[in-house]
Design a protein around this motif. Structure first.
Motif, PDB file in Angstrom:
ATOM      1  N   VAL A 268       0.986  -1.188   0.118  1.00  0.00           N
ATOM      2  CA  VAL A 268       0.101  -0.161   0.580  1.00  0.00           C
ATOM      3  C   VAL A 268       0.529   1.334  -0.311  1.00  0.00           C
ATOM      4  CG1 VAL A 268      -2.028   0.830   1.631  1.00  0.00           C
ATOM      5  CG2 VAL A 268      -2.152  -1.846   1.308  1.00  0.00           C
ATOM      6  N   ALA A 269       1.914   1.779   1.046  1.00  0.00           N
ATOM      7  CA  ALA A 269       2.739   2.259   0.625  1.00  0.00           C
ATOM      8  C   ALA A 269       3.848   2.433  -0.182  1.00  0.00           C
ATOM      9  CB  ALA A 269       3.808   2.384   2.014  1.00  0.00           C
ATOM     10  N   LEU A 270       4.307   1.504  -0.634  1.00  0.00           N
ATOM     11  CA  LEU A 270       5.013   1.206  -2.518  1.00  0.00           C
ATOM     12  C   LEU A 270       3.756   2.318  -3.298  1.00  0.00           C
ATOM     13  CD1 LEU A 270       6.136  -1.440  -2.309  1.00  0.00           C
ATOM     14  CD2 LEU A 270       7.581   0.568  -1.798  1.00  0.00           C
ATOM     15  N   VAL A 271       2.215   1.813  -3.428  1.00  0.00           N
ATOM     16  CA  VAL A 271       1.484   2.066  -4.674  1.00  0.00           C
ATOM     17  C   VAL A 271       1.413   3.810  -4.291  1.00  0.00           C
ATOM     18  CG1 VAL A 271      -0.688   2.519  -4.679  1.00  0.00           C
ATOM     19  CG2 VAL A 271       0.072  -0.044  -4.565  1.00  0.00           C
ATOM     20  N   GLY A 272       1.816   4.574  -3.203  1.00  0.00           N
ATOM     21  CA  GLY A 272       1.471   5.756  -2.895  1.00  0.00           C
ATOM     22  C   GLY A 272       2.567   6.209  -2.977  1.00  0.00           C
ATOM     23  N   LEU A 273       3.888   5.817  -3.550  1.00  0.00           N
ATOM     24  CA  LEU A 273       4.890   6.487  -3.594  1.00  0.00           C
ATOM     25  C   LEU A 273       4.995   6.808  -5.941  1.00  0.00           C
ATOM     26  CD1 LEU A 273       7.485   4.122  -2.781  1.00  0.00           C
ATOM     27  CD2 LEU A 273       7.144   6.224  -1.492  1.00  0.00           C
ATOM     28  N   VAL A 274       3.403   6.247  -5.908  1.00  0.00           N
ATOM     29  CA  VAL A 274       3.157   6.563  -7.540  1.00  0.00           C
ATOM     30  C   VAL A 274       2.635   7.755  -7.412  1.00  0.00           C
ATOM     31  CG1 VAL A 274       1.939   6.296  -9.463  1.00  0.00           C
ATOM     32  CG2 VAL A 274       3.271   4.430  -8.427  1.00  0.00           C
ATOM     33  N   PRO A 275       2.670   9.333  -8.581  1.00  0.00           N
ATOM     34  CA  PRO A 275       2.159  10.336  -7.993  1.00  0.00           C
ATOM     35  C   PRO A 275       0.898   9.792  -8.659  1.00  0.00           C
ATOM     36  CG  PRO A 275       4.241   9.998  -9.163  1.00  0.00           C
ATOM     37  CD  PRO A 275       4.047   8.916  -9.647  1.00  0.00           C
ATOM     38  N   PHE A 276       0.013  10.904  -8.164  1.00  0.00           N
ATOM     39  CA  PHE A 276      -1.293  11.364  -7.564  1.00  0.00           C
ATOM     40  C   PHE A 276      -1.492   9.682  -6.323  1.00  0.00           C
ATOM     41  CE2 PHE A 276      -0.898  12.724 -11.725  1.00  0.00           C
ATOM     42  CZ  PHE A 276      -1.307  13.912 -11.606  1.00  0.00           C
ATOM     43  N   PHE A 277      -1.183   8.583  -6.303  1.00  0.00           N
ATOM     44  CA  PHE A 277      -1.331   7.861  -5.252  1.00  0.00           C
ATOM     45  C   PHE A 277      -1.416   8.300  -4.617  1.00  0.00           C
ATOM     46  CE2 PHE A 277      -2.001   5.890  -9.716  1.00  0.00           C
ATOM     47  CZ  PHE A 277      -3.641   5.639 -10.046  1.00  0.00           C
ATOM     48  N   GLY A 278      -0.835   9.185  -4.216  1.00  0.00           N
ATOM     49  CA  GLY A 278       0.247   9.430  -2.341  1.00  0.00           C
ATOM     50  C   GLY A 278      -0.983   9.485  -0.938  1.00  0.00           C
TER      51      GLY A 278
ATOM     52  N   ILE B 141       5.324  14.148   3.424  1.00  0.00           N
ATOM     53  CA  ILE B 141       5.885  14.784   3.449  1.00  0.00           C
ATOM     54  C   ILE B 141       6.297  15.523   2.612  1.00  0.00           C
ATOM     55  CG2 ILE B 141       7.900  16.606   4.363  1.00  0.00           C
ATOM     56  CD1 ILE B 141       7.924  14.074   7.285  1.00  0.00           C
ATOM     57  N   LEU B 142       6.481  15.222   1.228  1.00  0.00           N
ATOM     58  CA  LEU B 142       7.249  15.828  -0.132  1.00  0.00           C
ATOM     59  C   LEU B 142       6.621  15.917  -1.244  1.00  0.00           C
ATOM     60  CD1 LEU B 142      10.070  12.744  -0.744  1.00  0.00           C
ATOM     61  CD2 LEU B 142      10.255  15.129  -0.319  1.00  0.00           C
ATOM     62  N   GLY B 143       5.236  15.477  -0.888  1.00  0.00           N
ATOM     63  CA  GLY B 143       3.795  15.414  -1.050  1.00  0.00           C
ATOM     64  C   GLY B 143       2.629  16.877  -0.983  1.00  0.00           C
ATOM     65  N   GLY B 144       3.677  17.199  -0.122  1.00  0.00           N
ATOM     66  CA  GLY B 144       2.831  18.025   0.932  1.00  0.00           C
ATOM     67  C   GLY B 144       1.143  17.701   1.468  1.00  0.00           C
ATOM     68  N   GLY B 145       1.304  16.766   1.742  1.00  0.00           N
ATOM     69  CA  GLY B 145       0.314  16.065   2.710  1.00  0.00           C
ATOM     70  C   GLY B 145       0.702  15.895   4.013  1.00  0.00           C
ATOM     71  N   LEU B 146       1.701  16.196   4.429  1.00  0.00           N
ATOM     72  CA  LEU B 146       1.354  15.737   5.977  1.00  0.00           C
ATOM     73  C   LEU B 146       2.419  17.500   6.330  1.00  0.00           C
ATOM     74  CD1 LEU B 146       0.888  14.098   7.893  1.00  0.00           C
ATOM     75  CD2 LEU B 146       3.187  13.196   7.822  1.00  0.00           C
ATOM     76  N   LEU B 147       2.089  17.695   7.721  1.00  0.00           N
ATOM     77  CA  LEU B 147       3.277  18.895   8.133  1.00  0.00           C
ATOM     78  C   LEU B 147       2.905  19.776   6.938  1.00  0.00           C
ATOM     79  CD1 LEU B 147       6.367  17.203   9.118  1.00  0.00           C
ATOM     80  CD2 LEU B 147       4.596  17.912  10.323  1.00  0.00           C
TER      81      LEU B 147
END
Length: 76
Positions: free
Chosen positions: A19-29, A70-76
């Motif tokens: 699930v976390a690896l799928v979240g690495l793909v853009p737009f699936f964060g 964090i890199l995607g701007g979704g946390l912090l």
């Protein structure tokens, strides 16, 4: 008994990792928001066992998910 609990913790981590690896793909964060609670539960189970492997594996999954958020701007 501790070995079985540790094995269950590793299995929970093996569910959270894809699930976390799928979240690495853009737009699936957003998938990382699902991976984090699963990994936290796995780490809590790993803490209950006397072994460190399951806990450390789930902490690794949590770090991957948090860094991506964090890199995607979704946390912090």
């Amino acid at each position: 008994m501790g070995f079985v609990v540790n094995l269950f913790s590793i299995l929970v981590g093996l569910v959270a990792l894809p699930v976390a690896l799928v979240g690495l793909v853009p737009f699936f964060g957003i998938a990382n928001y699902l991976a984090l609670p699963i990994a936290v539960v796995g780490a809590a189970i790993g803490i209950l066992s006397g072994h460190k492997t399951g806990r450390n594996f789930n902490i690794f999954v949590m770090v991957v998910a948090v860094v991506r958020l964090i890199l995607g701007g979704g946390l912090l």
